[in-house]
Scaffold this active site. Structure first.
Site, PDB file in Angstrom:
ATOM      1  N   TYR A 156       0.850  -1.109  -0.210  1.00 30.50           N
ATOM      2  CA  TYR A 156      -0.522  -0.002  -0.025  1.00 30.50           C
ATOM      3  C   TYR A 156       0.653   1.282   0.020  1.00 30.50           C
ATOM      4  CZ  TYR A 156      -4.490   2.526   0.911  1.00 30.50           C
ATOM      5  OH  TYR A 156      -5.272   3.199   0.156  1.00 30.50           O
ATOM      6  N   LYS A 163      -3.171   8.561   2.715  1.00 29.79           N
ATOM      7  CA  LYS A 163      -4.511   8.163   3.216  1.00 29.79           C
ATOM      8  C   LYS A 163      -3.826   9.210   4.767  1.00 29.79           C
ATOM      9  CE  LYS A 163      -6.782   6.280   0.603  1.00 29.79           C
ATOM     10  NZ  LYS A 163      -8.263   7.579  -0.485  1.00 29.79           N
TER      11      LYS A 163
HETATM   12  P1  NAD Z   1     -11.796   4.416  -8.455  1.00 31.43           P
HETATM   13  O1  NAD Z   1     -10.535   3.558  -9.607  1.00 31.43           O
HETATM   14  O2  NAD Z   1     -13.556   3.771  -9.006  1.00 31.43           O
HETATM   15  O3  NAD Z   1     -12.011   5.657  -8.306  1.00 31.43           O
HETATM   16  C1  NAD Z   1     -11.187   6.578  -8.353  1.00 31.43           C
HETATM   17  C2  NAD Z   1     -11.226   7.963  -8.683  1.00 31.43           C
HETATM   18  O4  NAD Z   1     -10.450   8.543  -8.633  1.00 31.43           O
HETATM   19  C3  NAD Z   1     -11.835   7.686  -9.748  1.00 31.43           C
HETATM   20  O5  NAD Z   1     -13.097   7.729 -10.244  1.00 31.43           O
HETATM   21  C4  NAD Z   1     -10.927   8.149 -10.918  1.00 31.43           C
HETATM   22  O6  NAD Z   1     -11.258   8.700 -12.153  1.00 31.43           O
HETATM   23  C5  NAD Z   1     -10.777   9.482  -9.667  1.00 31.43           C
HETATM   24  N1  NAD Z   1      -8.964  10.065 -10.020  1.00 31.43           N
HETATM   25  C6  NAD Z   1      -7.959   9.699  -9.955  1.00 31.43           C
HETATM   26  N2  NAD Z   1      -7.558  10.759  -9.969  1.00 31.43           N
HETATM   27  C7  NAD Z   1      -7.342  12.004 -10.402  1.00 31.43           C
HETATM   28  C8  NAD Z   1      -7.285  12.935 -10.877  1.00 31.43           C
HETATM   29  N3  NAD Z   1      -6.574  13.586 -11.228  1.00 31.43           N
HETATM   30  N4  NAD Z   1      -8.420  14.098 -10.735  1.00 31.43           N
HETATM   31  C9  NAD Z   1      -9.136  13.803 -10.651  1.00 31.43           C
HETATM   32  N5  NAD Z   1     -10.503  12.211 -10.563  1.00 31.43           N
HETATM   33  C10 NAD Z   1      -9.099  11.698 -10.258  1.00 31.43           C
HETATM   34  O7  NAD Z   1     -11.836   3.008  -6.948  1.00 31.43           O
HETATM   35  P2  NAD Z   1     -12.574   3.156  -5.516  1.00 31.43           P
HETATM   36  O8  NAD Z   1     -11.627   2.359  -5.005  1.00 31.43           O
HETATM   37  O9  NAD Z   1     -13.391   3.256  -5.544  1.00 31.43           O
HETATM   38  O10 NAD Z   1     -11.796   4.490  -4.753  1.00 31.43           O
HETATM   39  C11 NAD Z   1     -11.847   5.621  -4.713  1.00 31.43           C
HETATM   40  C12 NAD Z   1     -11.942   5.671  -2.908  1.00 31.43           C
HETATM   41  O11 NAD Z   1     -12.484   4.845  -2.075  1.00 31.43           O
HETATM   42  C13 NAD Z   1     -10.751   6.184  -3.320  1.00 31.43           C
HETATM   43  O12 NAD Z   1     -10.229   7.402  -2.261  1.00 31.43           O
HETATM   44  C14 NAD Z   1      -9.511   5.164  -2.723  1.00 31.43           C
HETATM   45  O13 NAD Z   1      -8.461   5.366  -1.985  1.00 31.43           O
HETATM   46  C15 NAD Z   1     -10.880   4.895  -1.819  1.00 31.43           C
HETATM   47  N6  NAD Z   1     -10.483   3.404  -1.255  1.00 31.43           N
HETATM   48  C16 NAD Z   1     -11.041   2.075  -1.614  1.00 31.43           C
HETATM   49  C17 NAD Z   1     -10.657   0.954  -1.525  1.00 31.43           C
HETATM   50  C18 NAD Z   1     -10.881  -0.290  -2.245  1.00 31.43           C
HETATM   51  O14 NAD Z   1     -10.669  -0.750  -1.300  1.00 31.43           O
HETATM   52  N7  NAD Z   1     -11.317   0.061  -3.395  1.00 31.43           N
HETATM   53  C19 NAD Z   1     -11.371   0.969   0.212  1.00 31.43           C
HETATM   54  C20 NAD Z   1     -10.615   2.124   1.595  1.00 31.43           C
HETATM   55  C21 NAD Z   1     -10.714   2.877   0.705  1.00 31.43           C
END
Ligand code: NAD
Length: 256
Positions: A156, A163
């Site tokens: 990670y 984070k």
């Molecule tokens: P996802 O890939 O669907 O979403 C990530 C988003 O970030 C995408 O829509 C992408 O276009 C956007 N992004 C990246 N760079 C960007 C930029 N420069 N400008 C604007 N947008 C940008 O994946 P997700 O898992 O839904 O992630 C959403 C959030 O949840 C993130 O912060 C991720 O770290 C967090 N999260 C995810 C998990 C998991 O296991 N999937 C767990 C905990 C937290």
């Protein structure tokens, strides 16, 4: 009447129908909120526009969160159409794939800056532009974090540091915006298979460990995160700010 009836929500981070932000958007829609979306890049726009339309939203606005100009323009557009804003969802993160595998010692200066800029600083930049639209409306700002910002998880790496910065930013923003009756919270979600998760080396190992060891003996899904997002964005959470709320099958309470 829905919990978010009459509320206006601006959602950052829908890349496709697996995105956590998409589940949040659907739940907000069910609870009566009106929605606007942002996207970074035309390939995301192609997937997002039909999704947004399916929830009756025509406000789909380009915004790469690395650009202060694009952020300012996005909130100007929302302000012009809606005249105010109740809810901001920040569900955005990015790090170079090379930095999400191997040793943390290999983190580069550029990789550090990029991950922190997109995944942590952007919350501050979005909140600043959202603030004038949100003052006095008892609204909420919500971001998505992961337990890797508090404890070490293999691969990670830099995203864990981002984070940690994001979670502390939630607390400082909560203090800075509370006087304007704006709440700021984070949901710390357990591992969920999405586009972003696919970039994390060893994701399958982490998800398998949670399924074995978490109190609920399973992983969570997007809809469970969305349920907590509705609560944190509604009047039910009117006394809650600066909080990092776990939706992780209870994994974070386990020592050994
Ligand atoms: P996802 O890939 O669907 O979403 C990530 C988003 O970030 C995408 O829509 C992408 O276009 C956007 N992004 C990246 N760079 C960007 C930029 N420069 N400008 C604007 N947008 C940008 O994946 P997700 O898992 O839904 O992630 C959403 C959030 O949840 C993130 O912060 C991720 O770290 C967090 N999260 C995810 C998990 C998991 O296991 N999937 C767990 C905990 C937290």
């Amino acid at each position: 009447m829905g919990l978010l009836e009459g509320k206006k929500a601006f959602i950052f981070g829908v890349a496709n129908d697996k995105s956590i932000a998409w589940a949040i958007a659907q739940a907000f829609h069910r609870e009566g909120a009106e929605l606007a979306f942002s996207y970074a890049g035309e390939s995301v726009a192609k997937r997002l526009i039909p999704l947004a339309e399916s929830l009756g939203s025509k406000l789909v606005i380009p915004c790469d969160v690395r650009s202060d100009e694009e952020i300012a323009q996005a909130f100007r557009t929302v302000g012009d159409v809606w005249g105010g804003l109740d809810i901001l969802v920040h569900s955005v993160a990015f790090a170079n794939k090379d930095e999400l595998k191997g040793s943390f010692l290999n983190t580069t200066r550029d990789g550090f800056n990029l991950a922190l800029d997109i995944s942590a600083y952007s919350l501050i930049a979005l909140s600043r532009e959202a603030a004038p639209l949100m003052i006095g409306r008892d609204g909420g700002i919500l971001t998505l974090t992961y337990y890797g910002g508090q404890k070490v998880f293999p691969s990670y790496n830099i995203m864990g540091v981002a984070k940690a910065a994001l979670e502390m930013s939630v607390r400082y923003l909560a203090e800075a915006m509370g006087g304007d009756r704006i709440r700021v919270n984070a949901i710390s979600a357990g591992p969920i298979r999405t586009l972003a998760a696919a970039g994390v080396g060893g994701f399958g190992q982490i998800a398998g460990h949670v399924a074995d060891r978490a109190p609920l003996r399973r992983n969570v899904c997007q809809d469970e995160v969305a349920g907590a997002a509705v609560y944190l964005s509604s009047h039910l959470a009117s006394g809650v700010t600066g909080e990092v709320h776990f939706v992780d099958s209870g994994y974070n309470i386990i020592g050994l």
